[in-house]
Design an enzyme around this catalytic site. Structure first.
Site, PDB file in Angstrom:
ATOM      1  N   ASP A 144       0.852  -1.194   0.000  1.00 49.72           N
ATOM      2  CA  ASP A 144       0.000   0.000   0.000  1.00 49.72           C
ATOM      3  C   ASP A 144       0.883   1.237   0.000  1.00 49.72           C
ATOM      4  O   ASP A 144       1.792   1.354   0.827  1.00 49.72           O
ATOM      5  CB  ASP A 144      -0.903   0.000   1.238  1.00 49.72           C
ATOM      6  CG  ASP A 144      -2.041   1.009   1.124  1.00 49.72           C
ATOM      7  OD1 ASP A 144      -2.321   1.463   0.000  1.00 49.72           O
ATOM      8  OD2 ASP A 144      -2.643   1.337   2.159  1.00 49.72           O
ATOM      9  N   HIS A 151      -3.775  14.227   0.564  1.00 47.96           N
ATOM     10  CA  HIS A 151      -3.958  13.371   1.737  1.00 47.96           C
ATOM     11  C   HIS A 151      -2.757  13.449   2.671  1.00 47.96           C
ATOM     12  O   HIS A 151      -2.922  13.631   3.893  1.00 47.96           O
ATOM     13  CB  HIS A 151      -4.172  11.923   1.292  1.00 47.96           C
ATOM     14  CG  HIS A 151      -4.215  10.953   2.432  1.00 47.96           C
ATOM     15  ND1 HIS A 151      -5.226  10.933   3.357  1.00 47.96           N
ATOM     16  CD2 HIS A 151      -3.346   9.961   2.795  1.00 47.96           C
ATOM     17  CE1 HIS A 151      -4.995   9.978   4.253  1.00 47.96           C
ATOM     18  NE2 HIS A 151      -3.865   9.378   3.924  1.00 47.96           N
ATOM     19  N   GLU A 217     -10.310   4.152   3.856  1.00 49.95           N
ATOM     20  CA  GLU A 217      -9.479   4.905   2.917  1.00 49.95           C
ATOM     21  C   GLU A 217      -9.888   4.503   1.509  1.00 49.95           C
ATOM     22  O   GLU A 217      -9.790   3.323   1.144  1.00 49.95           O
ATOM     23  CB  GLU A 217      -7.992   4.626   3.142  1.00 49.95           C
ATOM     24  CG  GLU A 217      -7.480   5.182   4.452  1.00 49.95           C
ATOM     25  CD  GLU A 217      -5.976   5.087   4.609  1.00 49.95           C
ATOM     26  OE1 GLU A 217      -5.439   5.711   5.541  1.00 49.95           O
ATOM     27  OE2 GLU A 217      -5.325   4.387   3.795  1.00 49.95           O
ATOM     28  N   GLU A 219      -9.255   4.039  -2.111  1.00 45.94           N
ATOM     29  CA  GLU A 219      -8.021   3.871  -2.874  1.00 45.94           C
ATOM     30  C   GLU A 219      -8.311   3.170  -4.195  1.00 45.94           C
ATOM     31  O   GLU A 219      -9.418   2.671  -4.440  1.00 45.94           O
ATOM     32  CB  GLU A 219      -6.995   3.056  -2.079  1.00 45.94           C
ATOM     33  CG  GLU A 219      -6.701   3.611  -0.687  1.00 45.94           C
ATOM     34  CD  GLU A 219      -5.504   2.962  -0.035  1.00 45.94           C
ATOM     35  OE1 GLU A 219      -4.701   2.306  -0.741  1.00 45.94           O
ATOM     36  OE2 GLU A 219      -5.355   3.099   1.200  1.00 45.94           O
ATOM     37  N   ASP A 251      -9.030   0.534   2.189  1.00 42.61           N
ATOM     38  CA  ASP A 251      -8.027   0.172   3.188  1.00 42.61           C
ATOM     39  C   ASP A 251      -8.574   0.543   4.567  1.00 42.61           C
ATOM     40  O   ASP A 251      -8.354   1.645   5.068  1.00 42.61           O
ATOM     41  CB  ASP A 251      -6.716   0.920   2.893  1.00 42.61           C
ATOM     42  CG  ASP A 251      -5.650   0.657   3.930  1.00 42.61           C
ATOM     43  OD1 ASP A 251      -5.662  -0.429   4.527  1.00 42.61           O
ATOM     44  OD2 ASP A 251      -4.807   1.540   4.150  1.00 42.61           O
ATOM     45  N   ARG A 255      -7.442   3.893  13.443  1.00 40.81           N
ATOM     46  CA  ARG A 255      -6.530   5.022  13.613  1.00 40.81           C
ATOM     47  C   ARG A 255      -5.889   5.072  14.999  1.00 40.81           C
ATOM     48  O   ARG A 255      -4.732   5.498  15.124  1.00 40.81           O
ATOM     49  CB  ARG A 255      -7.273   6.334  13.354  1.00 40.81           C
ATOM     50  CG  ARG A 255      -7.818   6.471  11.950  1.00 40.81           C
ATOM     51  CD  ARG A 255      -6.740   6.427  10.901  1.00 40.81           C
ATOM     52  NE  ARG A 255      -7.278   6.727   9.571  1.00 40.81           N
ATOM     53  CZ  ARG A 255      -6.580   6.623   8.451  1.00 40.81           C
ATOM     54  NH1 ARG A 255      -5.320   6.214   8.489  1.00 40.81           N
ATOM     55  NH2 ARG A 255      -7.134   6.920   7.296  1.00 40.81           N
ATOM     56  N   GLN A 258      -3.255   2.343  15.014  1.00 36.92           N
ATOM     57  CA  GLN A 258      -2.191   2.779  14.115  1.00 36.92           C
ATOM     58  C   GLN A 258      -1.315   3.851  14.754  1.00 36.92           C
ATOM     59  O   GLN A 258      -0.085   3.809  14.658  1.00 36.92           O
ATOM     60  CB  GLN A 258      -2.805   3.306  12.812  1.00 36.92           C
ATOM     61  CG  GLN A 258      -1.792   3.788  11.792  1.00 36.92           C
ATOM     62  CD  GLN A 258      -2.466   4.390  10.557  1.00 36.92           C
ATOM     63  OE1 GLN A 258      -3.694   4.419  10.453  1.00 36.92           O
ATOM     64  NE2 GLN A 258      -1.668   4.860   9.622  1.00 36.92           N
ATOM     65  N   LYS A 271      -3.900  -1.819  10.266  1.00 35.49           N
ATOM     66  CA  LYS A 271      -4.285  -1.915   8.853  1.00 35.49           C
ATOM     67  C   LYS A 271      -4.562  -3.359   8.421  1.00 35.49           C
ATOM     68  O   LYS A 271      -5.309  -3.583   7.458  1.00 35.49           O
ATOM     69  CB  LYS A 271      -3.142  -1.376   7.977  1.00 35.49           C
ATOM     70  CG  LYS A 271      -2.831   0.097   8.163  1.00 35.49           C
ATOM     71  CD  LYS A 271      -3.762   0.949   7.345  1.00 35.49           C
ATOM     72  CE  LYS A 271      -3.280   2.387   7.254  1.00 35.49           C
ATOM     73  NZ  LYS A 271      -4.124   3.186   6.375  1.00 35.49           N
ATOM     74  N   THR A 275      -8.778  -5.553   4.114  1.00 32.21           N
ATOM     75  CA  THR A 275      -8.693  -4.668   2.953  1.00 32.21           C
ATOM     76  C   THR A 275      -9.712  -5.182   1.937  1.00 32.21           C
ATOM     77  O   THR A 275      -9.624  -6.332   1.516  1.00 32.21           O
ATOM     78  CB  THR A 275      -7.283  -4.682   2.333  1.00 32.21           C
ATOM     79  OG1 THR A 275      -6.321  -4.306   3.308  1.00 32.21           O
ATOM     80  CG2 THR A 275      -7.207  -3.741   1.140  1.00 32.21           C
ATOM     81  N   GLU A 376      -9.700  12.678   7.598  1.00 35.49           N
ATOM     82  CA  GLU A 376      -9.605  14.008   6.997  1.00 35.49           C
ATOM     83  C   GLU A 376     -10.946  14.737   7.038  1.00 35.49           C
ATOM     84  O   GLU A 376     -10.995  15.942   7.303  1.00 35.49           O
ATOM     85  CB  GLU A 376      -9.123  13.893   5.556  1.00 35.49           C
ATOM     86  CG  GLU A 376      -7.727  13.327   5.395  1.00 35.49           C
ATOM     87  CD  GLU A 376      -7.465  12.976   3.950  1.00 35.49           C
ATOM     88  OE1 GLU A 376      -7.015  13.851   3.202  1.00 35.49           O
ATOM     89  OE2 GLU A 376      -7.745  11.808   3.572  1.00 35.49           O
TER      90      GLU A 376
END
Length: 428
Positions: A144, A151, A217, A219, A251, A255, A258, A271, A275, A376
């Site tokens: 990834d 971002h 996420e 992607e 993904d 948080r 992480q 993570k 996925t 975000e």
């Protein structure tokens, strides 16, 4: 496989020749009911793996709201590649390489675009509503990346508000990490809230429990077909020789887990729990009309990372939370191209394997409504956004997230499928 333009095949006692070439500028049309002008017309034709009740999974191609069962269709046309479609995965077809990919695509356009083929091909069409869709390929390795300037800048401002948002290496190479191939799942698979260690900013020690800052996420993933040898570097110009196509990708990210674990070696348990990818793999050939120039790279990359014009893709993404679109990230804004990701991934001699998957990292644009993660959109949880009249930050149990992707095709927009997932409570 014999080039389809030269073939004359006998099927059920009939002789079939290729359809006439459309007049210049004319749009080829398909005879498949409801498919002409749809997101899954002849200029798309993505591949997947499907099954009917009590039958083994096998390879199909989507056209409109139907799946073409490729094994009997190809066997009936005496194609040498027919056996590749009997497998319950795309990997044998992916490994066959670009010539086979191109020949099969040309054959598909012919048989689905010529009314004279209808009586012979139509029995191999299955309504999409009647099939189960499976993970379309066996994932060999998963990498990834972190290729969106917007971002990466947003994340830097959220977590390092008094420092430069980008770390010194970011504009010099596509930053990435090696993920877990075994937890890549197909769209529609439910995702259980992970547990792990997390440490509050004002706490002295960590605690263990369900993630309270579960995120997504949006992607784009790239699927490798032709492998490379150990020690071989794959240059940017060889991207299409190795990469077969693209998938939508979510993904999922814890948080809080992480943030506590990533120093100094990067993402791990925050993570690796899931996925999600789309059930359909869109060939690069279908995205030729979506190619665009990169937004611009400064400083100029080192020589092994240099690309020419039209190295990016104009792909529109929708992020839907519980039925409401909360963001529309544009892939065209990505700083690093997929060819650069592939070149950097192999510059040290690391080999490619059929089924390798590498992802772009979160797709975000410069506007608030173009942010591809809830981190975000809520600015680290400090600025809630509204869904169905309620303020939201991170994912709650029962939430359903759907990512949708479209791009310019040869004759209109094409669909890259969707990535759907519902959040289940943490295991007890």
């Amino acid at each position: 496989m014999r080039p389809f333009l030269d073939r004359v095949c006998v099927r059920v006692g009939r002789v079939s020749t290729t359809a006439p070439t459309p007049a210049p500028g004319a749009r080829p049309t398909t005879w498949v009911d409801g498919a002409a002008g749809s997101l899954f017309d002849l200029d798309n034709l993505p591949y997947g793996v499907f099954s009917l009740p009590d039958e083994d999974p096998r390879v199909g191609v989507r056209v409109g709201d139907f799946v073409l069962d490729l094994a009997p269709a190809a066997a009936g046309d005496m194609l040498e590649a027919a056996h590749l479609f009997e497998a319950g995965t795309l990997n044998p077809f992916l490994a066959a390489g670009p010539r086979t990919w191109a020949d099969v695509r040309a054959w598909l356009v012919e048989i689905l675009g010529s009314e004279s083929e209808r009586s012979l091909v139509e029995p191999a069409l299955v309504p999409l509503a009647e099939v189960a869709l499976h993970l379309p390929f066996e994932v060999a390795d998963y990498v990834d990346f972190y290729c969106s300037l917007d971002h990466a800048s947003n994340v830097g401002r959220i977590f390092r508000p008094d420092a430069e948002p980008l770390l010194p290496n970011w504009r010099h190479l596509p930053v990435g990490y090696h993920g877990r191939a075994g937890t890549v799942v197909v769209s529609g698979t439910e995702v259980r809230r992970p547990r792990g260690q997390r440490k509050a900013p004002d706490a002295d020690t960590p605690t263990y429990g369900p993630s309270t800052r579960l995120d997504i996420e949006a992607e784009l993933g790239f699927v490798v077909g032709r492998p490379s040898a150990l020690g071989e570097q794959v240059p940017t110009g060889a991207f299409a020789e190795h990469v077969f196509g693209v998938v939508g990708l979510n993904d999922w990210s814890a948080r809080d887990v992480q943030a506590w674990e990533y120093v100094p070696l990067g993402p791990f348990l925050g993570k690796s729990f899931a996925t999600s990818v789309s059930a359909w793999v869109t060939p690069l050939a279908a995205l030729e009309h979506a190619r665009v120039d990169l937004p611009g790279q400064d400083p100029e990359p080192l020589e092994y990372l240099r690309v020419g014009d039209r190295a990016g893709y104009d792909i529109a993404v929708e992020v839907e939370l519980n039925g409401e679109v909360v963001a529309t990230p544009p892939y065209s804004s990505m700083y690093w191209s997929p060819a650069q990701m592939l070149a950097h991934m192999t510059v040290n001699g690391a080999s490619l394997r059929t089924g390798d998957l590498f992802a772009s990292g979160t797709i975000s644009g410069p506007e608030r409504g173009q942010r591809g993660s809830l981190l975000e959109l809520s600015w680290g949880g400090r600025e809630p956004f509204t869904v169905a009249g309620a303020e939201r930050t991170f994912l709650e149990d029962g939430d359903e997230v759907v990512l949708r992707y479209t791009a310019p095709g040869a004759y209109g927009r094409i669909g890259l499928g969707e990535v759907r997932g519902t959040v289940l409570p943490a295991a007890r």
